[in-house]
Design a protein around this motif. Structure first.
Motif, PDB file in Angstrom:
ATOM      1  N   ASP A  32       1.023  -1.051  -0.103  1.00 39.43           N
ATOM      2  CA  ASP A  32      -0.064  -0.025  -0.189  1.00 39.43           C
ATOM      3  C   ASP A  32       1.012   1.337   0.082  1.00 39.43           C
ATOM      4  OD1 ASP A  32      -2.555  -0.767  -0.164  1.00 39.43           O
ATOM      5  OD2 ASP A  32      -2.978  -0.604   1.874  1.00 39.43           O
ATOM      6  N   LYS A  47      -7.455  12.544  -6.777  1.00 37.43           N
ATOM      7  CA  LYS A  47      -8.593  11.428  -6.507  1.00 37.43           C
ATOM      8  C   LYS A  47      -9.252  11.246  -7.857  1.00 37.43           C
ATOM      9  CE  LYS A  47      -9.400  11.298  -1.523  1.00 37.43           C
ATOM     10  NZ  LYS A  47     -10.492  11.609  -0.371  1.00 37.43           N
ATOM     11  N   SER A  62      -1.602   5.765  -9.046  1.00 34.52           N
ATOM     12  CA  SER A  62      -2.533   4.891  -8.932  1.00 34.52           C
ATOM     13  C   SER A  62      -2.863   4.716  -7.254  1.00 34.52           C
ATOM     14  CB  SER A  62      -2.305   3.503  -9.418  1.00 34.52           C
ATOM     15  OG  SER A  62      -2.153   3.685 -10.887  1.00 34.52           O
ATOM     16  N   LYS A  64      -4.591   4.759  -3.957  1.00 33.90           N
ATOM     17  CA  LYS A  64      -6.135   4.610  -3.745  1.00 33.90           C
ATOM     18  C   LYS A  64      -6.558   5.796  -2.995  1.00 33.90           C
ATOM     19  CE  LYS A  64      -5.212  -0.371  -2.560  1.00 33.90           C
ATOM     20  NZ  LYS A  64      -5.297  -1.244  -1.474  1.00 33.90           N
ATOM     21  N   ASN A  67      -6.081   6.351   0.462  1.00 27.41           N
ATOM     22  CA  ASN A  67      -4.730   6.628   0.820  1.00 27.41           C
ATOM     23  C   ASN A  67      -4.007   8.049   0.536  1.00 27.41           C
ATOM     24  OD1 ASN A  67      -4.706   3.895   1.969  1.00 27.41           O
ATOM     25  ND2 ASN A  67      -3.539   2.950   0.245  1.00 27.41           N
TER      26      ASN A  67
END
Length: 336
Positions: A32, A47, A62, A64, A67
């Motif tokens: 992550d 985002k 990319s 998330k 995150n």
């Protein structure tokens, strides 16, 4: 790959931070990636579109949505490896809510090539003093590299330096890949101070280029600069046996002094062309670390009573507003 590391956090949202996001996404698959972004509007854009709107905007990222954070504390608390990647002048502001406990048992990586202004400390020293992070848990990333080339997947070498070989190798595992080679070093102080100094020398090269001096003179300037760097590093850390011609020192100096991507060379070129410091800073969209480093290095020069005429020239031009042409003329007699 190290299974004890599940989350890697990046604190910073400029060009180098963006390039490192891509680098970790490519080379640390399955982990992550957490990212602190300074501005709310930039976070919203990332985002929505998967691109940093202001830096390396063509690079697809990319991370998330969950995150992406506006507070560094959340990134640091949740990460196993924390990469600090802000301009040195803005690090204290980025970490204003962070406590020593938030860094407990983390590997902390400094990708910052500058000195903390006013404190006059390299980032590694600042972290140990302010947050009591053990030196064994700190890794410093050195060049030679530019974010623009890393992001476009041009073959690059990164030097990772630290006092604990196992910690350095753990970080290298998540960085090396198809377009990134890693060189491991125990010279944590030399690599970090060398990265600070090369920005000052690149700024000097830019000043000289802006004044109309050619490649012949600038080659002499840079050959003297690497000798000056060696003098400084030997005074600060005389116990380490380093090869000043290695890529972390000479290589990083060369790429910063000559590359079209070098913000320090660009800043110096503007000064040589007659811009004031303030006007050059306003025109650039990125921070030239050499400006802040120039003032900080003067403390080291005085402390160790070093003869560093190139650093002195840059300091006189930037902080005492001395004419660049006159200061370069003084320097000419001191070069060999």
């Amino acid at each position: 790959m190290d299974e004890s590391v599940q989350k890697i956090g990046i604190v910073g949202s400029g060009s180098w931070a963006t390039a490192m996001i891509k680098m970790f996404e490519d080379n640390a698959r399955g982990k992550d990636i957490l990212w602190w972004v300074r501005k709310e509007e930039d976070l919203a854009y990332i985002k929505s579109y998967g691109h940093n709107p202001n830096y390396l905007s063509a690079v697809k990222v990319s991370v998330k949505p969950d995150n992406l954070f506006l507070d560094a504390k959340s990134v640091i608390q949740q990460s196993d490896i924390v990469v600090l990647n802000t301009p040195s002048a803005y690090l204290k502001q980025a970490l204003k809510d962070v406590k020593s406990d938030d860094f407990a048992n983390k590997i902390v990586v400094s990708a910052i090539k500058g000195i903390i202004p006013h404190d006059n400390l390299i980032v590694g020293d600042y972290l140990t003093k302010t947050y009591q992070i053990p030196l064994q848990n700190i890794v410093v990333i050195g060049g030679p590299c530019h974010a623009e080339e890393v992001s476009s997947e041009k073959l690059s070498y990164l030097t990772l330096a630290g006092k604990d070989d196992n910690t350095v190798e753990r970080v290298a595992t998540f960085i090396r890949g198809r377009y990134i080679n890693t060189v491991l070093s125990d010279d944590i102080f030399g690599v970090e101070y060398g990265a600070v100094l090369k920005n000052i020398y690149a700024l000097a090269a830019g000043v000289c280029h802006g004044l109309g001096l050619g490649d012949n003179f600038i080659a002499v300037l840079i050959s003297n600069a690497i000798q000056e760097m060696e003098t400084c590093l030997s005074a600060i850390d005389p116990e380490t046996d380093r090869d000043i011609n290695a890529s972390a020192y000479l290589g990083d100096l060369l790429v910063t002094a000559y590359s079209q991507f070098s913000r320090n060379r660009t800043f110096g070129h503007m000064i040589g062309k007659g811009y004031t410091v303030q006007s050059a800073q306003l025109e650039m969209n990125m921070v030239a670390e050499g400006y802040y480093a120039s003032a900080c290095i003067q403390n080291i020069v005085q402390r160790y009573q070093l003869d560093m005429p190139i650093c002195h020239m840059v300091y006189e031009i930037l902080y005492h507003r001395q004419p660049a042409n006159a200061e370069v003329k003084k320097l000419v007699a001191k070069l060999t």
